[in-house]
Write a protein that holds these residues in place. Structure first.
Motif, PDB file in Angstrom:
ATOM      1  N   LEU A 191       0.833  -1.202   0.000  1.00  0.00           N
ATOM      2  CA  LEU A 191       0.000   0.000   0.000  1.00  0.00           C
ATOM      3  C   LEU A 191       0.871   1.258   0.000  1.00  0.00           C
ATOM      4  O   LEU A 191       0.577   2.230  -0.710  1.00  0.00           O
ATOM      5  CB  LEU A 191      -0.933  -0.012   1.212  1.00  0.00           C
ATOM      6  N   ALA A 192       1.955   1.235   0.772  1.00  0.00           N
ATOM      7  CA  ALA A 192       2.884   2.377   0.812  1.00  0.00           C
ATOM      8  C   ALA A 192       3.436   2.659  -0.590  1.00  0.00           C
ATOM      9  O   ALA A 192       3.483   3.810  -1.036  1.00  0.00           O
ATOM     10  CB  ALA A 192       4.024   2.091   1.786  1.00  0.00           C
ATOM     11  N   GLN A 193       3.813   1.599  -1.303  1.00  0.00           N
ATOM     12  CA  GLN A 193       4.340   1.755  -2.661  1.00  0.00           C
ATOM     13  C   GLN A 193       3.288   2.334  -3.594  1.00  0.00           C
ATOM     14  O   GLN A 193       3.577   3.217  -4.407  1.00  0.00           O
ATOM     15  CB  GLN A 193       4.826   0.408  -3.202  1.00  0.00           C
ATOM     16  N   ALA A 194       2.052   1.875  -3.443  1.00  0.00           N
ATOM     17  CA  ALA A 194       0.956   2.387  -4.282  1.00  0.00           C
ATOM     18  C   ALA A 194       0.763   3.883  -4.053  1.00  0.00           C
ATOM     19  O   ALA A 194       0.557   4.652  -5.005  1.00  0.00           O
ATOM     20  CB  ALA A 194      -0.334   1.622  -3.985  1.00  0.00           C
ATOM     21  N   MET A 195       0.852   4.318  -2.812  1.00  0.00           N
ATOM     22  CA  MET A 195       0.684   5.745  -2.488  1.00  0.00           C
ATOM     23  C   MET A 195       1.785   6.591  -3.128  1.00  0.00           C
ATOM     24  O   MET A 195       1.523   7.657  -3.694  1.00  0.00           O
ATOM     25  CB  MET A 195       0.679   5.940  -0.969  1.00  0.00           C
ATOM     26  N   VAL A 196       3.011   6.099  -3.045  1.00  0.00           N
ATOM     27  CA  VAL A 196       4.135   6.822  -3.655  1.00  0.00           C
ATOM     28  C   VAL A 196       3.970   6.852  -5.180  1.00  0.00           C
ATOM     29  O   VAL A 196       4.194   7.888  -5.818  1.00  0.00           O
ATOM     30  CB  VAL A 196       5.488   6.185  -3.253  1.00  0.00           C
ATOM     31  N   ASP A 197       3.539   5.734  -5.754  1.00  0.00           N
ATOM     32  CA  ASP A 197       3.314   5.680  -7.206  1.00  0.00           C
ATOM     33  C   ASP A 197       2.281   6.719  -7.642  1.00  0.00           C
ATOM     34  O   ASP A 197       2.413   7.344  -8.693  1.00  0.00           O
ATOM     35  CB  ASP A 197       2.841   4.278  -7.631  1.00  0.00           C
ATOM     36  N   ILE A 198       1.251   6.898  -6.826  1.00  0.00           N
ATOM     37  CA  ILE A 198       0.197   7.874  -7.164  1.00  0.00           C
ATOM     38  C   ILE A 198       0.758   9.296  -7.188  1.00  0.00           C
ATOM     39  O   ILE A 198       0.536  10.045  -8.133  1.00  0.00           O
ATOM     40  CB  ILE A 198      -0.996   7.751  -6.188  1.00  0.00           C
ATOM     41  N   VAL A 199       1.520   9.675  -6.153  1.00  0.00           N
ATOM     42  CA  VAL A 199       2.021  11.066  -6.124  1.00  0.00           C
ATOM     43  C   VAL A 199       3.140  11.303  -7.146  1.00  0.00           C
ATOM     44  O   VAL A 199       3.381  12.437  -7.551  1.00  0.00           O
ATOM     45  CB  VAL A 199       2.503  11.535  -4.718  1.00  0.00           C
ATOM     46  N   GLU A 263      -6.579   0.342 -12.972  1.00  0.00           N
ATOM     47  CA  GLU A 263      -6.776   0.957 -14.294  1.00  0.00           C
ATOM     48  C   GLU A 263      -6.247   2.393 -14.347  1.00  0.00           C
ATOM     49  O   GLU A 263      -5.589   2.781 -15.306  1.00  0.00           O
ATOM     50  CB  GLU A 263      -8.266   0.937 -14.666  1.00  0.00           C
ATOM     51  N   ILE A 264      -6.532   3.184 -13.308  1.00  0.00           N
ATOM     52  CA  ILE A 264      -6.152   4.605 -13.352  1.00  0.00           C
ATOM     53  C   ILE A 264      -4.679   4.810 -13.047  1.00  0.00           C
ATOM     54  O   ILE A 264      -4.009   5.616 -13.689  1.00  0.00           O
ATOM     55  CB  ILE A 264      -7.054   5.433 -12.406  1.00  0.00           C
ATOM     56  N   TYR A 265      -4.152   4.080 -12.057  1.00  0.00           N
ATOM     57  CA  TYR A 265      -2.761   4.326 -11.646  1.00  0.00           C
ATOM     58  C   TYR A 265      -1.800   3.189 -11.978  1.00  0.00           C
ATOM     59  O   TYR A 265      -0.601   3.298 -11.716  1.00  0.00           O
ATOM     60  CB  TYR A 265      -2.703   4.646 -10.146  1.00  0.00           C
ATOM     61  N   ASN A 266      -2.323   2.119 -12.548  1.00  0.00           N
ATOM     62  CA  ASN A 266      -1.477   1.011 -12.968  1.00  0.00           C
ATOM     63  C   ASN A 266      -0.579   0.506 -11.834  1.00  0.00           C
ATOM     64  O   ASN A 266       0.575   0.158 -12.044  1.00  0.00           O
ATOM     65  CB  ASN A 266      -0.615   1.444 -14.176  1.00  0.00           C
ATOM     66  N   VAL A 267      -1.109   0.541 -10.585  1.00  0.00           N
ATOM     67  CA  VAL A 267      -0.299   0.109  -9.450  1.00  0.00           C
ATOM     68  C   VAL A 267      -0.295  -1.415  -9.355  1.00  0.00           C
ATOM     69  O   VAL A 267      -1.210  -2.085  -9.832  1.00  0.00           O
ATOM     70  CB  VAL A 267      -0.798   0.699  -8.100  1.00  0.00           C
ATOM     71  N   SER A 268       0.735  -1.930  -8.726  1.00  0.00           N
ATOM     72  CA  SER A 268       0.865  -3.372  -8.547  1.00  0.00           C
ATOM     73  C   SER A 268      -0.023  -3.827  -7.386  1.00  0.00           C
ATOM     74  O   SER A 268      -0.016  -3.214  -6.318  1.00  0.00           O
ATOM     75  CB  SER A 268       2.333  -3.693  -8.260  1.00  0.00           C
TER      76      SER A 268
END
Length: 281
Positions: A191-199, A263-268
């Motif tokens: 989840l931490a990685q997803a948050m960083v990917d978003i910003v 779909e929107i952020y292509n996060v893992s």
């Protein structure tokens, strides 16, 4: 250099963001525990935000004692609702990006299919009520914010189900784990990685997003995975929630649909077992 303020710095998610932060030196990271950001003291919180002047806030701090919230309603609502409202007002007024963390406990558990971001909310405990009130205030006061609902969070930091199971499986010959609450765990590092990917993405699409690991399991099945991966000999039995009463009711089914964030952020979004294994390495 953009300044990221992380509230709840000593929690599971805050701790995983701290580990991750060294790989992203393009940001100035400020990790705020209760002494730096007082989510239970709104006047002080206002002053602290004005002093820090962040460009981005990851609001990971929360009142998370689900059972205790039943008797500490006012404190739960101060931290999970009123502090969020204040942070949202501050971020909107000062054009600060806000990612606020919420929970699957905003649902009542009556669904039988994965819940998307549009699913009807209907919390069945005080913790869930306070978190839903925070979501509503967040989007009302700052429509440009992002809310991430997550579930069953664990990590190598803090207290969580995985750590409790590891301890009990080493101490006892037999343990009982509820088998009628269905969802999916979330490894806080993912989840931490997803948050960083978003910003770091060029996209900023406000609104609510779901994030947990892939898989549809019960707490009992999660316990069996822990036993298998760690090689414990403890006998694990599945029991119904009614055999293990708690002050706060839990949703029976709170599996989150992750299509939107993928779909929107292509996060893992790794499989839960893959992430559990990763934590044990």
């Amino acid at each position: 250099m953009r300044k990221i303020l992380v509230t709840g710095a000593n929690g599971q998610l805050g701790s995983e963001l701290s580990v991750l932060s060294v790989f992203y030196p393009e940001f100035e990271w400020i990790f705020a525990d209760r002494t730096k950001i007082a989510l239970d003291d709104l006047e002080l919180l206002k002053d602290q935000l004005n002093e820090i002047k962040p460009d981005i806030i990851f609001n990971c701090g929360a009142y998370t004692a689900v059972d205790k919230a039943e008797t500490e309603r006012e404190l739960a609502f101060t931290i999970n609702h009123l502090a969020v409202e204040l942070i949202a007002k501050y971020t909107f007024k000062n054009s600060v990006k806000l990612i606020h963390i919420s929970t699957d406990y905003v649902f009542d558990g009556s669904s039988s299919s994965a819940l998307n971001e549009e699913a009807e909310t209907n919390p069945i405990n005080v913790y869930g009520e306070s978190k839903l009130a925070g979501e509503i205030a967040c989007l009302r006061e700052n429509p440009d914010s992002i809310i991430i609902r997550t579930s069953w969070v664990y990590s190598k930091f803090g207290n969580n189900f995985v750590k409790t199971m590891q301890r009990l499986m080493q101490e006892r010959d037999t343990i009982n784990v509820v088998n009628d609450q269905i969802g999916s765990p979330t490894y806080a590092a993912d989840l931490a990685q997803a948050m960083v990917d978003i910003v770091r993405s060029s996209n900023w699409i406000p609104g609510i997003y779901n994030y947990s690991n892939e898989g549809e399991i019960s707490w009992y099945e999660f316990a069996l995975s822990i036993k298998e991966l760690r090689g414990y000999n403890c006998n694990v039995s599945g029991i119904s929630s009614s055999s293990y009463p708690t002050p706060a009711k839990r949703p029976e089914f709170s599996l989150l649909d992750k299509k939107k964030i993928k779909e929107i952020y292509n996060v893992s979004v790794p499989d839960y077992k893959e992430s559990l294994e990763k934590m044990f390495v």
